[in-house]
Design a protein around this motif. Structure first.
Motif, PDB file in Angstrom:
ATOM      1  N   LEU A   1       0.831  -1.203   0.000  1.00  0.00           N
ATOM      2  CA  LEU A   1       0.000   0.000   0.000  1.00  0.00           C
ATOM      3  C   LEU A   1       0.869   1.257   0.000  1.00  0.00           C
ATOM      4  O   LEU A   1       1.934   1.298   0.622  1.00  0.00           O
ATOM      5  N   ILE A   2       0.387   2.282  -0.698  1.00  0.00           N
ATOM      6  CA  ILE A   2       1.051   3.592  -0.724  1.00  0.00           C
ATOM      7  C   ILE A   2       0.439   4.434   0.387  1.00  0.00           C
ATOM      8  O   ILE A   2      -0.754   4.717   0.369  1.00  0.00           O
ATOM      9  N   THR A   3       1.241   4.847   1.342  1.00  0.00           N
ATOM     10  CA  THR A   3       0.691   5.528   2.511  1.00  0.00           C
ATOM     11  C   THR A   3       0.884   7.039   2.490  1.00  0.00           C
ATOM     12  O   THR A   3       0.288   7.750   3.293  1.00  0.00           O
ATOM     13  N   ASN A   4       1.716   7.539   1.577  1.00  0.00           N
ATOM     14  CA  ASN A   4       1.965   8.969   1.483  1.00  0.00           C
ATOM     15  C   ASN A   4       1.087   9.566   0.382  1.00  0.00           C
ATOM     16  O   ASN A   4       1.242   9.240  -0.794  1.00  0.00           O
ATOM     17  N   TYR A   5       0.153  10.449   0.758  1.00  0.00           N
ATOM     18  CA  TYR A   5      -0.827  10.973  -0.185  1.00  0.00           C
ATOM     19  C   TYR A   5      -0.171  11.800  -1.288  1.00  0.00           C
ATOM     20  O   TYR A   5      -0.542  11.689  -2.470  1.00  0.00           O
ATOM     21  N   GLU A   6       0.803  12.622  -0.960  1.00  0.00           N
ATOM     22  CA  GLU A   6       1.469  13.455  -1.964  1.00  0.00           C
ATOM     23  C   GLU A   6       2.236  12.598  -2.966  1.00  0.00           C
ATOM     24  O   GLU A   6       2.240  12.884  -4.171  1.00  0.00           O
ATOM     25  N   GLN A   7       2.899  11.548  -2.479  1.00  0.00           N
ATOM     26  CA  GLN A   7       3.603  10.632  -3.382  1.00  0.00           C
ATOM     27  C   GLN A   7       2.613   9.902  -4.292  1.00  0.00           C
ATOM     28  O   GLN A   7       2.888   9.679  -5.476  1.00  0.00           O
ATOM     29  N   ALA A   8       1.469   9.551  -3.736  1.00  0.00           N
ATOM     30  CA  ALA A   8       0.442   8.869  -4.529  1.00  0.00           C
ATOM     31  C   ALA A   8      -0.079   9.781  -5.638  1.00  0.00           C
ATOM     32  O   ALA A   8      -0.280   9.354  -6.781  1.00  0.00           O
ATOM     33  N   LYS A   9      -0.287  11.065  -5.323  1.00  0.00           N
ATOM     34  CA  LYS A   9      -0.745  12.023  -6.331  1.00  0.00           C
ATOM     35  C   LYS A   9       0.268  12.152  -7.458  1.00  0.00           C
ATOM     36  O   LYS A   9      -0.093  12.167  -8.645  1.00  0.00           O
ATOM     37  N   LYS A  10       1.534  12.254  -7.112  1.00  0.00           N
ATOM     38  CA  LYS A  10       2.583  12.384  -8.134  1.00  0.00           C
ATOM     39  C   LYS A  10       2.638  11.137  -9.019  1.00  0.00           C
ATOM     40  O   LYS A  10       2.742  11.225 -10.249  1.00  0.00           O
ATOM     41  N   ALA A  11       2.535   9.960  -8.392  1.00  0.00           N
ATOM     42  CA  ALA A  11       2.577   8.707  -9.156  1.00  0.00           C
ATOM     43  C   ALA A  11       1.386   8.614 -10.100  1.00  0.00           C
ATOM     44  O   ALA A  11       1.529   8.218 -11.268  1.00  0.00           O
ATOM     45  N   LEU A  12       0.204   8.998  -9.622  1.00  0.00           N
ATOM     46  CA  LEU A  12      -0.993   8.951 -10.460  1.00  0.00           C
ATOM     47  C   LEU A  12      -0.853   9.901 -11.643  1.00  0.00           C
ATOM     48  O   LEU A  12      -1.216   9.551 -12.776  1.00  0.00           O
ATOM     49  N   ARG A  13      -0.347  11.085 -11.407  1.00  0.00           N
ATOM     50  CA  ARG A  13      -0.181  12.056 -12.485  1.00  0.00           C
ATOM     51  C   ARG A  13       0.764  11.514 -13.557  1.00  0.00           C
ATOM     52  O   ARG A  13       0.468  11.584 -14.758  1.00  0.00           O
ATOM     53  N   ASP A  14       1.890  10.955 -13.147  1.00  0.00           N
ATOM     54  CA  ASP A  14       2.849  10.401 -14.103  1.00  0.00           C
ATOM     55  C   ASP A  14       2.236   9.244 -14.891  1.00  0.00           C
ATOM     56  O   ASP A  14       2.406   9.156 -16.120  1.00  0.00           O
ATOM     57  N   LEU A  15       1.534   8.361 -14.183  1.00  0.00           N
ATOM     58  CA  LEU A  15       0.937   7.189 -14.840  1.00  0.00           C
ATOM     59  C   LEU A  15      -0.100   7.595 -15.881  1.00  0.00           C
ATOM     60  O   LEU A  15      -0.133   7.053 -16.994  1.00  0.00           O
ATOM     61  N   LEU A  16      -0.964   8.533 -15.543  1.00  0.00           N
ATOM     62  CA  LEU A  16      -2.038   8.889 -16.464  1.00  0.00           C
ATOM     63  C   LEU A  16      -1.511   9.703 -17.643  1.00  0.00           C
ATOM     64  O   LEU A  16      -1.970   9.520 -18.783  1.00  0.00           O
ATOM     65  N   PHE A  17      -0.550  10.579 -17.412  1.00  0.00           N
ATOM     66  CA  PHE A  17       0.055  11.300 -18.528  1.00  0.00           C
ATOM     67  C   PHE A  17       0.709  10.313 -19.497  1.00  0.00           C
ATOM     68  O   PHE A  17       0.568  10.447 -20.723  1.00  0.00           O
ATOM     69  N   THR A  18       1.416   9.315 -18.961  1.00  0.00           N
ATOM     70  CA  THR A  18       2.050   8.307 -19.812  1.00  0.00           C
ATOM     71  C   THR A  18       1.018   7.513 -20.596  1.00  0.00           C
ATOM     72  O   THR A  18       1.173   7.275 -21.800  1.00  0.00           O
ATOM     73  N   SER A  19      -0.052   7.112 -19.922  1.00  0.00           N
ATOM     74  CA  SER A  19      -1.092   6.321 -20.579  1.00  0.00           C
ATOM     75  C   SER A  19      -1.765   7.111 -21.695  1.00  0.00           C
ATOM     76  O   SER A  19      -1.987   6.596 -22.798  1.00  0.00           O
ATOM     77  N   VAL A  20      -2.100   8.375 -21.436  1.00  0.00           N
ATOM     78  CA  VAL A  20      -2.737   9.207 -22.460  1.00  0.00           C
ATOM     79  C   VAL A  20      -1.797   9.400 -23.643  1.00  0.00           C
ATOM     80  O   VAL A  20      -2.210   9.305 -24.818  1.00  0.00           O
ATOM     81  N   GLU A  21      -0.530   9.656 -23.373  1.00  0.00           N
ATOM     82  CA  GLU A  21       0.444   9.863 -24.456  1.00  0.00           C
ATOM     83  C   GLU A  21       0.545   8.626 -25.346  1.00  0.00           C
ATOM     84  O   GLU A  21       0.580   8.741 -26.578  1.00  0.00           O
ATOM     85  N   GLU A  22       0.567   7.442 -24.740  1.00  0.00           N
ATOM     86  CA  GLU A  22       0.639   6.210 -25.526  1.00  0.00           C
ATOM     87  C   GLU A  22      -0.614   6.028 -26.375  1.00  0.00           C
ATOM     88  O   GLU A  22      -0.537   5.536 -27.506  1.00  0.00           O
ATOM     89  N   LYS A  23      -1.745   6.434 -25.855  1.00  0.00           N
ATOM     90  CA  LYS A  23      -3.007   6.209 -26.565  1.00  0.00           C
ATOM     91  C   LYS A  23      -3.309   7.293 -27.594  1.00  0.00           C
ATOM     92  O   LYS A  23      -4.318   7.223 -28.303  1.00  0.00           O
ATOM     93  N   MET A  24      -2.437   8.288 -27.677  1.00  0.00           N
ATOM     94  CA  MET A  24      -2.582   9.318 -28.714  1.00  0.00           C
ATOM     95  C   MET A  24      -1.804   8.960 -29.981  1.00  0.00           C
ATOM     96  O   MET A  24      -1.822   9.725 -30.955  1.00  0.00           O
ATOM     97  N   ILE A  25      -1.144   7.794 -29.993  1.00  0.00           N
ATOM     98  CA  ILE A  25      -0.400   7.370 -31.184  1.00  0.00           C
ATOM     99  C   ILE A  25      -1.385   6.857 -32.227  1.00  0.00           C
ATOM    100  O   ILE A  25      -2.122   5.892 -32.000  1.00  0.00           O
TER     101      ILE A  25
END
Length: 627
Positions: free
Chosen positions: A235-259
């Motif tokens: 489990l990820i217990t640090n909320y700020e770290q979780a927000k940063k990870a989510l932002r990176d993951l979703l930006f990466t996913s959207v970028e891949e799906k724009m190909i």
């Protein structure tokens, strides 16, 4: 995005090429740009209809390996194909095209099927023939974004992307009792069932291994249960770290799906999820993105102002199409018919309309689907919260309140609130699994289904629906619910709706939230990161608030609702009565006519809002008499 078909015949039975071509061409809407065949010695056939998205010139299918020993037909997109391609090139693999289809072949030849499937990030259904082992492998993606149907008779095994392609190979008179009961419980039919006996959907995360006699085995390659179990210890217990990870993951996913090698845009309803996806696309795109939404003349169902607000904020080239009841009613028949079996999610109709408008300008759209299931966006995820709050009130006060609620009529003014209050009251005293069953049963409860169906057709399906809920962490109701919704609701309802609504318009839809890395991440979050009190999708809103207007984060969820209650009392009343005519129902011998009469009477007199139940009946009857 395409359609695939195939047949494998036993040695003493030759396949009929004309019937196989009918199979292939029954799915022309899925692939209007091109078609192809691979036919081997009268016992193996692979067919393909193509909607060209990537490598327009050299991505033709079926595709053969260089030595001709391996052939593939493929429906979908592999988002990380460039990464896999680069990895294979480092291992000395040479490529003849730039397509993701060839990447699947080379990954299979280099790593084997299981490792190939584990490496693929995408939405897909593909069939691969390997002459060296004399087998066909048919696989479906992890979560069921792309459909795959199959059936078998004494001579041959058949599979296809849509049920309509298999119509020559099953009996329309052999209805599946299990599927019938699942439909009237859930409002859709989840895998592996179909409405026809002997015809099945391949479960997500599985593949078929078929030999040259047509004998087959079903094998898993992905386990969401294992993902959930592993997440509990990470489990990820640090909320700020979780927000940063989510932002990176979703930006990466959207970028891949724009190909894509064709015009691309996004659906923008004005809700949080589609707004986030559109805003990320706008950040990543060097020019204004194209966004699409529909509005309704009836203001109670209209979100067009919300969508326009976001479009203006992100600077998109926005297309809005305003619909009246007459526009939606005009496409009901065609929309329902395209699903090939009963499908009771009424939001498929406006979904089809926005896809139709988008197709006029683009060939690919990104959507905000699946964020609710991953990050807690539905009211049902507050079921336990509301039940506990309601239970704190004295029993006498609750009884008085329930008596009063029972006497309030359903009108345009009261309907929305009454439905929510009645759900809270009904689920307050239930166990977690009974509460999930009640909230998942969008059609008829188990007790109501016994009244609806004749005894020869009614069977209990509660265990089938609850099998996912009881498969994981039995002390954690929310985790059980999230898991069940991904396994059951996404495959059977949400992803089916998106696929068909877009495919009827030859449009490809991509779902950035449904990336396996984001799914894994979502189960590693403590529940309070997703839902805090009544604040749903907390981390999603906090992470991406800077990309959107402040007003967007405060909007309540609407969705693509339809005025079914009013329609059945007005525009659809005559047809509903005709479909549920007493003589017709008795000849059909499926339903208890007295119960149907009671439903109709209570609804027309505003004593109860039976719109959802009547819609399931309406959908089923229209399918039954047109199949």
């Amino acid at each position: 995005m395409c359609g695939i078909v195939g047949a494998i015949s036993s040695a003493n039975h030759s396949l009929d090429l004309s019937s196989l071509h009918r199979m292939r061409d029954a799915m022309e809407k899925r692939g209007p740009d091109a078609f192809g065949d691979f036919f081997l010695s009268n016992f193996l056939y692979l067919g393909h209809r193509r909607l060209s998205i990537i490598d327009l010139e050299s991505g033709t299918q079926p595709m053969l390996a260089a030595d001709g020993k391996v052939a593939i037909v493929f429906n979908g997109e592999i988002y990380n194909f460039k990464h896999i391609r680069a990895k294979l090139q480092k291992e000395g693999v040479l490529f003849a095209t730039h397509s993701d289809t060839e990447v699947i072949i080379q990954a299979y030849l280099t790593w084997g099927l299981h490792s190939c499937l584990e490496a693929l990030e995408g939405m897909f259904a593909f069939a691969l023939w390997d002459e060296r082992v004399q087998k066909v492998f048919v696989a479906r993606d992890r979560y069921g974004e792309k459909p795959l149907y199959y059936t078998k008779n004494q001579q041959s095994f058949f599979f296809a992307s849509e049920l309509k392609a298999l119509k020559d190979f099953y009996s329309k008179d052999a209805l599946s009792v299990t599927a019938l009961n699942l439909f009237f419980s859930l409002s859709y039919i989840p895998a592996p069932h179909t409405i026809y006996e002997g015809v099945y959907k391949l479960l997500p995360g599985n593949y078929l291994e078929i030999d040259t006699n047509g004998d087959f085995y079903i094998r898993p390659y992905y386990s969401l249960k294992q993902v959930v179990e592993n997440a509990q210890s990470h489990l990820i217990t640090n909320y700020e770290q979780a927000k940063k990870a989510l932002r990176d993951l979703l930006f990466t996913s959207v970028e891949e799906k724009m190909i894509a090698d064709v015009p691309l845009g996004s659906f923008l309803s004005g809700g949080i999820d589609s707004s986030i996806i559109s805003a990320i696309m706008a950040k990543l795109s060097p020019k204004p993105i194209k966004t699409f939404s529909i509005g309704f003349k009836e203001k109670a169902y209209d979100e067009s102002e919300r969508a326009a607000l976001v479009a203006s904020h992100i600077g998109s080239d926005h297309t809005l199409h305003i619909l009246g009841h007459e526009d939606l009613l005009a496409v009901v028949d065609d929309t329902l018919a395209y699903f090939d079996e009963p499908f009771g999610d009424s939001s498929a109709i406006p979904s089809m309309m926005v896809a139709k408008k988008a197709k006029e300008k683009v060939t690919v759209v990104l959507t905000g689907d699946c964020a609710d299931e991953l990050f807690g966006g539905y009211e049902k995820y507050l079921g336990k919260y509301y039940a506990e709050k309601y239970g704190d009130y004295p029993s006498a006060l609750r009884k008085l309140f329930e008596w009063g609620i029972g006497h309030v009529p359903h009108t345009n003014l009261t309907n929305h609130s009454l439905r929510k209050v009645k759900k809270v009251i009904e689920s307050a005293s239930l166990s977690p699994q009974a509460r999930y069953l009640r909230l998942a049963s969008l059609g008829f409860s188990p007790e109501e289904k016994k009244e609806l169906l004749k005894a020869t057709w009614e069977i209990p399906v509660s265990d089938t629906i609850l099998s996912h809920f009881l498969a994981v962490n039995k002390e954690d109701e929310l985790t059980q619910t999230f898991y069940s919704d991904i396994q059951l609701v996404l495959e059977g309802d949400m992803l089916t709706k998106v696929d068909r609504a877009c495919m009827i318009n030859s449009l490809e839809a991509r779902v950035p939230f449904l990336d396996s890395r984001i799914v894994d991440f979502s189960f590693r979050l403590p529940h309070e990161f997703k839902i805090l009190g009544k604040n749903k999708k907390r981390i999603l809103k906090d992470t991406f608030a800077d990309l959107l207007p402040k007003e967007t984060m405060r909007f309540s969820k609407k969705g693509f609702g339809l005025p079914l209650r009013v329609w059945f009392q007005n525009e659809l009343k005559e047809e509903l009565y005709r479909l549920l005519d007493d003589k017709l129902v008795k000849e059909q011998s499926l339903f208890n006519s007295d119960y149907l009469k009671r439903l109709l009477k209570e609804h027309m007199e505003n004593k109860e809002n039976h719109a959802s139940k009547l819609w399931q009946l309406y959908v089923f009857q229209k399918w039954y008499y047109k199949q």
